[in-house]
Enzyme design. Sequence first.
Site, PDB file in Angstrom:
ATOM      1  N   ARG A 180      -3.326  27.281  41.398  1.00  0.00           N
ATOM      2  CA  ARG A 180      -2.319  26.709  40.494  1.00  0.00           C
ATOM      3  C   ARG A 180      -0.977  26.947  41.149  1.00  0.00           C
ATOM      4  O   ARG A 180      -0.890  27.524  42.236  1.00  0.00           O
ATOM      5  CB  ARG A 180      -2.416  27.271  39.061  1.00  0.00           C
ATOM      6  CG  ARG A 180      -3.047  28.599  38.852  1.00  0.00           C
ATOM      7  CD  ARG A 180      -2.249  29.756  39.347  1.00  0.00           C
ATOM      8  NE  ARG A 180      -0.880  29.685  38.897  1.00  0.00           N
ATOM      9  CZ  ARG A 180       0.142  30.224  39.511  1.00  0.00           C
ATOM     10  NH1 ARG A 180      -0.028  30.890  40.642  1.00  0.00           N
ATOM     11  NH2 ARG A 180       1.375  30.115  39.052  1.00  0.00           N
ATOM     12  N   ARG A 198      -4.186  17.528  36.976  1.00  0.00           N
ATOM     13  CA  ARG A 198      -3.101  18.139  36.199  1.00  0.00           C
ATOM     14  C   ARG A 198      -1.899  17.189  36.211  1.00  0.00           C
ATOM     15  O   ARG A 198      -1.579  16.630  37.263  1.00  0.00           O
ATOM     16  CB  ARG A 198      -2.720  19.516  36.767  1.00  0.00           C
ATOM     17  CG  ARG A 198      -3.837  20.554  36.590  1.00  0.00           C
ATOM     18  CD  ARG A 198      -3.345  21.965  36.821  1.00  0.00           C
ATOM     19  NE  ARG A 198      -2.462  22.415  35.767  1.00  0.00           N
ATOM     20  CZ  ARG A 198      -1.761  23.560  35.821  1.00  0.00           C
ATOM     21  NH1 ARG A 198      -1.844  24.335  36.887  1.00  0.00           N
ATOM     22  NH2 ARG A 198      -0.987  23.922  34.832  1.00  0.00           N
ATOM     23  N   ASP A 223       7.921  22.901  38.540  1.00  0.00           N
ATOM     24  CA  ASP A 223       6.799  21.992  38.802  1.00  0.00           C
ATOM     25  C   ASP A 223       7.252  20.559  39.027  1.00  0.00           C
ATOM     26  O   ASP A 223       6.524  19.743  39.594  1.00  0.00           O
ATOM     27  CB  ASP A 223       5.810  22.026  37.641  1.00  0.00           C
ATOM     28  CG  ASP A 223       5.068  23.340  37.652  1.00  0.00           C
ATOM     29  OD1 ASP A 223       5.641  24.347  37.213  1.00  0.00           O
ATOM     30  OD2 ASP A 223       3.931  23.363  38.163  1.00  0.00           O
ATOM     31  N   ASN A 275       9.394  23.641  34.175  1.00  0.00           N
ATOM     32  CA  ASN A 275       8.654  24.817  34.647  1.00  0.00           C
ATOM     33  C   ASN A 275       7.827  25.360  33.483  1.00  0.00           C
ATOM     34  O   ASN A 275       7.879  24.839  32.363  1.00  0.00           O
ATOM     35  CB  ASN A 275       9.635  25.871  35.184  1.00  0.00           C
ATOM     36  CG  ASN A 275       8.928  26.984  35.941  1.00  0.00           C
ATOM     37  OD1 ASN A 275       8.095  26.717  36.809  1.00  0.00           O
ATOM     38  ND2 ASN A 275       9.224  28.232  35.625  1.00  0.00           N
TER      39      ASN A 275
HETATM   40  O1  MRU Z   1       0.390  26.361  35.122  1.00  0.00           O
HETATM   41  P1  MRU Z   1       0.743  26.936  36.459  1.00  0.00           P
HETATM   42  O2  MRU Z   1       0.308  28.351  36.643  1.00  0.00           O
HETATM   43  O3  MRU Z   1       0.310  26.039  37.593  1.00  0.00           O
HETATM   44  O4  MRU Z   1       2.332  26.931  36.439  1.00  0.00           O
HETATM   45  C1  MRU Z   1       3.034  27.377  37.562  1.00  0.00           C
HETATM   46  C2  MRU Z   1       4.491  27.421  37.344  1.00  0.00           C
HETATM   47  O5  MRU Z   1       4.992  27.123  36.296  1.00  0.00           O
HETATM   48  C3  MRU Z   1       5.318  27.796  38.525  1.00  0.00           C
HETATM   49  O6  MRU Z   1       6.514  28.396  38.116  1.00  0.00           O
HETATM   50  C4  MRU Z   1       5.661  26.519  39.306  1.00  0.00           C
HETATM   51  O7  MRU Z   1       4.512  25.831  39.666  1.00  0.00           O
HETATM   52  C5  MRU Z   1       6.440  26.810  40.506  1.00  0.00           C
HETATM   53  S1  MRU Z   1       5.398  27.395  41.793  1.00  0.00           S
HETATM   54  C6  MRU Z   1       6.232  27.843  43.156  1.00  0.00           C
END
Ligand code: MRU
Length: 367
Positions: free
Chosen positions: A53, A90, A243, A253
């Site tokens: 992730r 996703r 993201d 994010n």
């Molecule tokens: O749901 P996730 O764990 O994939 O979410 C990740 C985040 O929100 C991170 O902060 C984001 O991807 C930045 S990663 C460098």
Amino acid sequence: MRVNGRPMRTIWLVEPLGAVEIIDQTKLPFRFEIAKLERLEDAAHAIRAMLVRGAPLIGATAAYGLALALREEPSDARLHAAQAVLAATRPTAINLRWALDRMARLLGPLPEGERVEAAYAEAARIADEDVEINAEIGRNGLAILETLAKGKDSGPLNVLTHCNAGWLATVDWGTATAPIYMAHDAGLPIHVWVDETRPRNQGAFLTAWELANQGVPHTVIVDNAGGHLMQHGQVDLCITGTDRTSAAGDVCNKVGTYLKALAAKDNDVPFYVALPSPTIDFSLHDGVAEIPIEQRDLSEVTHISGRADDGRIETVQLTPDASAAANYAFDVTPARLVTGLITERGVAEASSESIAALFPERARRSA
Ligand code: MRU
């Protein structure tokens, strides 16, 4: 980064044109397990079920997923079908679509016989570039940390971060954590407040595990503690990942980031976002209205997992049987709350002009 003192990346090739291995992040911090991805469906599952992730790592895994698919059959039909399967895993992190589009643009025009080798080479390039980008973000962010540390009379520099924008979310270094690791390596006294990040606890499970492995002083806090700490001068700056960031600098994010940015604004605490350029979506201008927000399984809210005293991993229910739950995985912090975007090309203001000035070729292409 290091695991038990051994340097590692989060994704690597087992053998030329073969399977790929990843760290299974659903098992951390209690077990360190490696998972093998041999087929397209393994890569899609790894992203969907969050064995991997974090926006940049999702992109790199999707790129390898296409290579795995073409290894089975390098046809046009297979390329398009694999791209569709991976794109649907996703919805929020734009790096996924960015990596798939980049792969398809390169592979589509090639004869079938050349596609497999080219796919693996491009996936490796995407992974290597991610490491370089994050190292540059680290260097650019380090300058900010050094300046803020100089302005302090005593004590370590206190950084608050949300979710995991660490090396586990990328191929290496992390985005938000890259300046932190570099500051720590340079001997700058630093301490990190780690938001636990309900419901999946990426902060408590992953960021804390990473920081512990690198020997960076840190403290895990509940998600709602950040505002209190800011009011009492215990946070010198926030750094989060993203993201997807709109062309105008609205930052999507992990859910809860927006509330930290509001508290930071109210307390004059600088709020920085570490932003690798593949995470910018130049096609979007109003992040709040336009960025799709993933809604995940309700069991992530109603239940929680952890290690019992006897060492077993157990999942228990938190909420009454009759209560409804909702699980929004991300939120959007409007540009006006963001002090700066730390990119691989320097620090931009969260504005269309400043972002376009750093990445004119990408801004022009989508104009
Ligand atoms: O749901 P996730 O764990 O994939 O979410 C990740 C985040 O929100 C991170 O902060 C984001 O991807 C930045 S990663 C460098």
